[in-house]
Design an enzyme around this catalytic site. Structure first.
Site, PDB file in Angstrom:
ATOM      1  N   ASP A  62      -8.823  -4.508  13.923  1.00 47.23           N
ATOM      2  CA  ASP A  62      -7.897  -4.072  12.871  1.00 47.23           C
ATOM      3  C   ASP A  62      -7.517  -2.593  12.965  1.00 47.23           C
ATOM      4  OD1 ASP A  62      -7.347  -6.291  10.883  1.00 47.23           O
ATOM      5  OD2 ASP A  62      -9.520  -6.453  11.049  1.00 47.23           O
ATOM      6  N   GLU A  67      -4.221   3.214   7.931  1.00 48.09           N
ATOM      7  CA  GLU A  67      -4.125   3.618   6.522  1.00 48.09           C
ATOM      8  C   GLU A  67      -5.405   3.306   5.735  1.00 48.09           C
ATOM      9  OE1 GLU A  67      -1.014   2.616   3.059  1.00 48.09           O
ATOM     10  OE2 GLU A  67      -2.030   0.856   3.836  1.00 48.09           O
ATOM     11  N   ARG A  87     -14.866  -3.108   9.896  1.00 43.21           N
ATOM     12  CA  ARG A  87     -13.897  -2.018  10.024  1.00 43.21           C
ATOM     13  C   ARG A  87     -14.542  -0.638   9.912  1.00 43.21           C
ATOM     14  NH1 ARG A  87      -8.198  -2.636   7.643  1.00 43.21           N
ATOM     15  NH2 ARG A  87      -8.054  -1.040   9.261  1.00 43.21           N
ATOM     16  N   HIS A 162      -4.320  -6.154  -0.726  1.00 49.61           N
ATOM     17  CA  HIS A 162      -4.450  -4.774  -1.193  1.00 49.61           C
ATOM     18  C   HIS A 162      -3.445  -4.476  -2.303  1.00 49.61           C
ATOM     19  CE1 HIS A 162      -6.100  -3.638   3.037  1.00 49.61           C
ATOM     20  NE2 HIS A 162      -7.087  -3.524   2.182  1.00 49.61           N
ATOM     21  N   CYS A 249       0.480   0.312   6.340  1.00 53.22           N
ATOM     22  CA  CYS A 249      -0.863   0.211   6.934  1.00 53.22           C
ATOM     23  C   CYS A 249      -0.984   0.933   8.272  1.00 53.22           C
ATOM     24  CB  CYS A 249      -1.222  -1.252   7.176  1.00 53.22           C
ATOM     25  SG  CYS A 249      -0.901  -2.336   5.791  1.00 53.22           S
TER      26      CYS A 249
HETATM   27  N1  GLY Z   1      -6.323  -7.553   8.834  1.00 51.46           N
HETATM   28  C1  GLY Z   1      -6.250  -6.493   7.902  1.00 51.46           C
HETATM   29  C2  GLY Z   1      -7.529  -6.390   7.161  1.00 51.46           C
HETATM   30  O1  GLY Z   1      -7.961  -7.399   6.727  1.00 51.46           O
HETATM   31  O2  GLY Z   1      -8.128  -5.362   7.005  1.00 51.46           O
END
Ligand code: GLY
Length: 258
Positions: A62, A67, A87, A162, A249
């Site tokens: 990702d 962002e 992430r 989001h 993003c």
């Molecule tokens: N694929 C974007 C997220 O889920 O962070």
């Protein structure tokens, strides 16, 4: 005034293994995603930004969604603690890049927040409580930003990943929204521009210094914005949309005064 900077991050070869929450997994054309990303960066250059692209790797599917890793203010940058554990390895390189421009403040456990949940309109900061963003992070942001003259409002996110899937700022008092996904009561005092009913995902638009960037997938909403006299930059974003991303993003904007 120094040239404004847009920090971007390369498309990972593993984009197809991205996190997904509200979107069904479909094949992603990584080469097309890269071509669209280059065109996105060119649109930022055309708008007057210097693009600083960070590297990625196969361990960061990702990473193009830079962002989510930080929120940049004139006075400081907040390095997030992303809600998806996968992430969190994206943060060191983003922090290193931003340290050249802003003092950094890092969200601490148990707080989690994705930058996609943080909508800044002038001195008002809306933080969406979502599957990624929790109350301890919102409290830390309030403590950090309140003394610097920002009002931090928390609000619910429903039906989408989001807050900025549902609402983005076109100006300090003007928001592009999908009313089905926001709590309207939170946005009293703003003028709301509705997405076209046939384009529910169109509320994600990127506010640049003199124009608004929107995805080519949402022509009806773009027409509505043009009729309001807004200058638009239209970019293809089909592949990041399959990864549950959109135009805001893919960059961190540093340095244009609003
Ligand atoms: N694929 C974007 C997220 O889920 O962070």
């Amino acid at each position: 005034m120094p040239q404004a900077v847009a920090i971007t991050r390369a498309v990972s070869p593993a984009l197809g293994a991205c996190e997904l929450t509200h979107v069904a997994r479909v094949p992603i054309d990584v080469e097309l995603a890269r071509a669209q990303h280059r065109a996105y960066e060119q649109a930022l250059i055309d708008a007057g930004y210097r693009v600083e692209r960070l590297d990625t790797g196969p361990d960061m599917p990702d990473s193009v969604f830079v962002e989510d890793i930080a929120v940049v203010f004139d006075e400081l940058a907040i390095i997030t603690r992303p809600g998806a554990e996968s992430r969190r390895r994206e943060t060191p390189a983003v922090a290193e890049a931003l340290a050249a421009y802003r003092p950094l403040h890092v969200i601490q456990p148990p707080g989690t927040v994705d930058g996609g949940d943080v909508l800044v309109a002038g001195r008002r900061v809306f933080v969406g409580r979502s599957s990624r963003t929790n109350d301890p992070a919102i409290a830390q942001m309030r403590q950090l930003l309140g003394p610097r003259g920002y009002t931090v409002c928390d609000t619910e996110v429903r039906g989408c990943l989001h807050l900025k899937s549902a609402a983005t700022a076109l100006d300090d008092d003007l928001l592009l929204v999908n009313r089905d996904w926001i709590d309207r009561a939170a946005f009293g005092g703003f003028t709301l521009v509705d997405v076209d009913p046939e384009e529910p995902a169109a509320a994600n638009a990127l506010r640049l210094a003199d124009r608004i960037m929107v995805s080519a997938s949402f022509p009806r909403t773009a027409d509505c914005l043009r009729r309001r006299g807004l200058q638009l930059a239209i970019v293809e974003a089909s592949e990041v949309a399959k990864a549950e991303g959109a135009v805001t993003c893919c960059s961190l904007i540093v340095g244009h005064s609003r």
